[in-house]
Design an enzyme around this catalytic site. Structure first.
Site, short mmCIF file in Angstrom:
data_model
loop_
_atom_site.label_atom_id
_atom_site.label_comp_id
_atom_site.label_asym_id
_atom_site.label_seq_id
_atom_site.Cartn_x
_atom_site.Cartn_y
_atom_site.Cartn_z
N ASP A 121 35.98 44.36 30.61
CA ASP A 121 35.50 43.80 31.87
C ASP A 121 34.04 43.44 31.57
OD1 ASP A 121 36.50 43.69 34.91
OD2 ASP A 121 34.40 44.26 34.97
N LYS A 135 40.82 51.49 36.63
CA LYS A 135 39.56 50.86 36.22
C LYS A 135 38.62 51.95 35.74
CE LYS A 135 37.85 46.69 36.25
NZ LYS A 135 38.54 45.39 36.27
N1 GLU Z 1 39.02 43.41 33.71
C1 GLU Z 1 40.07 42.48 33.90
C2 GLU Z 1 40.45 42.41 35.35
O1 GLU Z 1 39.60 42.54 36.20
C3 GLU Z 1 41.23 42.69 32.94
C4 GLU Z 1 41.86 44.03 32.93
C5 GLU Z 1 42.88 44.22 31.79
O2 GLU Z 1 43.08 43.31 30.99
O3 GLU Z 1 43.46 45.30 31.74
O4 GLU Z 1 41.57 42.18 35.73
#
Ligand code: GLU
Length: 447
Positions: free
Chosen positions: A168, A128
């Site tokens: 996100d 992340k």
């Molecule tokens: N931000 C999204 C999550 O919390 C998607 C992450 C992604 O697609 O890599 O899972």
């Protein structure tokens, strides 16, 4: 040592190391006790101290993001990428641009991402990143300059087989477009380096809709399992980003009526059901606040504060805004409202007090790791399409998404029954997610 004692010791050691990382400690506190029944049957993970290893990100990068605003002022923000776990594949997870972003929030998100990604059964590790940059009220040119500066540094640390960021909160198709443009300029045309790309240049159909659709599919399968459906259900939704918008869209498609949505200032209560075209126009095209919605829709009311303070009869709640939006008090209101199912489109939107109340009141609870895994699952499908240099149809991606959510629901259900108690999908999600990652870590040796 008893497994419980070991787990408590691990939690204590972590709290001593990172006493100020509130959100990370919360996510870990929710997780650790839930895997005890699994560890009791698998002492090899306790012997090899896998818990302490898994709590430590493999790598964390923090960097300066300098950028110039429209007035010519020099500004600076913090940029981060937490590369948490690569046991199952390249680090995978979104970038969040929001003033609240700090290491604690990104570590909680990265930690949960490991198990969420594992639940999808697709080859992706967990990561992340993001920045404390506030995209609110910024011009398009400012967003572009910020993204270019952010990627100038981030590009040194990512790649299609290393780390694949996506969106996100605060990062959608526009931002991914600018980030991709800068990556391409600095490195090469690696379309698989980011997901959530616009469909026009190698993005996947249904990626934008995937998190919201997936949350509704999760509930659909849970209801079907009980001979029930979305038909005529009243649904409370929070948020008005892509997760909320497409959760509402799919809920409506399945015959339900979504009566709320929210932004960080207030919420809409529309007893006739949210007018999705209007909501999309305001949020996706005009990029305006929800106060605009009531100006153009007479059946709707706007209130300041949290949607979870609203007292009205409802069947299903889909928190799709942000972490800790439902605390114990708000969960009490949900119980009074008669809500029977809570499924989390957002990451960790319910505090531990709230979750306790859900169980005490027999509310069926799909935790974020399971219920919002559809977004990252379609990101992994985007990686597959990019690797193949092919684009699948909308129907193909959507039906794969539905299958993945069905599989996640069934895995959580069956794992809960095996190790914990019937219908404890949150524990089922934690154990099933952990099982694969822990096995891969053990097999790959001490790395
Ligand atoms: N931000 C999204 C999550 O919390 C998607 C992450 C992604 O697609 O890599 O899972």
């Amino acid at each position: 040592m008893e497994v419980r004692e070991y787990v408590e010791q691990v939690q204590k050691n972590l709290a001593a190391k990172d006493p100020n990382q509130e959100e990370f400690l919360q996510a870990v506190e929710e997780f650790l006790p839930s895997v005890i029944p699994f560890l009791e049957e698998h002492p090899e993970y306790v012997e090899k101290n896998i818990l302490e290893l898994i709590l430590e990100p493999e790598r964390m990068i923090q960097f300066r993001v300098p950028w110039q605003d429209d007035a010519g002022n020099w500004q600076v923000n913090r940029g981060y990428r937490v590369q948490f776990n690569s046991a199952l594949g390249p680090y995978k997870g979104g970038l969040r641009f929001h003033p609240s972003v700090n290491l604690s929030i990104l570590k909680f998100l990265g930690f949960e991402q490991i198990f969420k990604n594992s639940l999808t059964d697709l080859p992706i590790g967990g990561g992340k990143g993001g920045s404390d940059f506030d995209p609110k009220k910024k011009s398009d040119a400012e967003i572009m300059r910020f993204c270019q500066s952010f990627m100038t540094e981030l590009s040194k640390h990512i790649g299609p087989n290393l780390d694949v960021p996506a969106g996100d909160i605060g990062v959608g198709g526009r931002e991914i477009g600018y980030l991709f443009g800068q990556y391409k300029r600095l490195c090469e045309y690696d379309m698989g380096v980011l997901t959530g790309k616009p469909v026009g240049f190698n993005g996947s159909l249904v990626r934008t809709e995937a998190t919201g659709y997936g949350t509704v599919y999760f509930v659909k399968h849970l209801l079907e399992d009980r001979g029930d459906s979305f038909e005529e259900k009243k649904v409370l939704v929070s948020g008005s980003g892509n997760v909320a918008i497409y959760a509402i869209e799919k809920a409506h498609e399945l015959g339900a009526i979504a009566i709320t949505c929210s932004d960080s200032d207030g919420y809409i209560y529309d007893e006739e059901g949210i007018d999705l075209d209007l909501l999309k126009e305001i949020k996706e095209v005009r990029r305006e606040r929800l106060t605009e919605y009531v100006k153009e829709r007479s059946t709707a009311k706007y209130y300041e504060g949290s949607v979870w303070d609203l007292e009205t009869a409802a069947d299903i709640a889909l928190p799709c805004a942000t972490q800790n939006e439902i605390d114990g008090k708000k969960a009490e209101i949900l119980v009074k409202n008669g809500v029977k199912v809570v499924a989390e489109g957002a990451n960790m939107p319910s505090t531990m007090d709230a979750v306790k109340l859900y169980f005490e009141n027999d509310i069926l609870y799909g935790s974020g790791k399971a219920a919002n895994a559809g977004g990252v699952a379609v990101s992994a499908l985007e990686m597959s399409q990019n690797a193949q240099r092919l684009a699948w149809t909308k129907e193909e991606v959507d039906s794969k998404l539905d299958d993945i959510m069905k599989n996640i629901y069934e895995t959580c259900r069956d794992t809960a029954e095996k190790y914990a108690e019937k219908d404890n999908f949150a524990v089922g999600a934690n154990i099933a997610g952990f099982e694969k990652v822990a096995a891969a870590m053990l097999a790959q040796g001490l790395v």
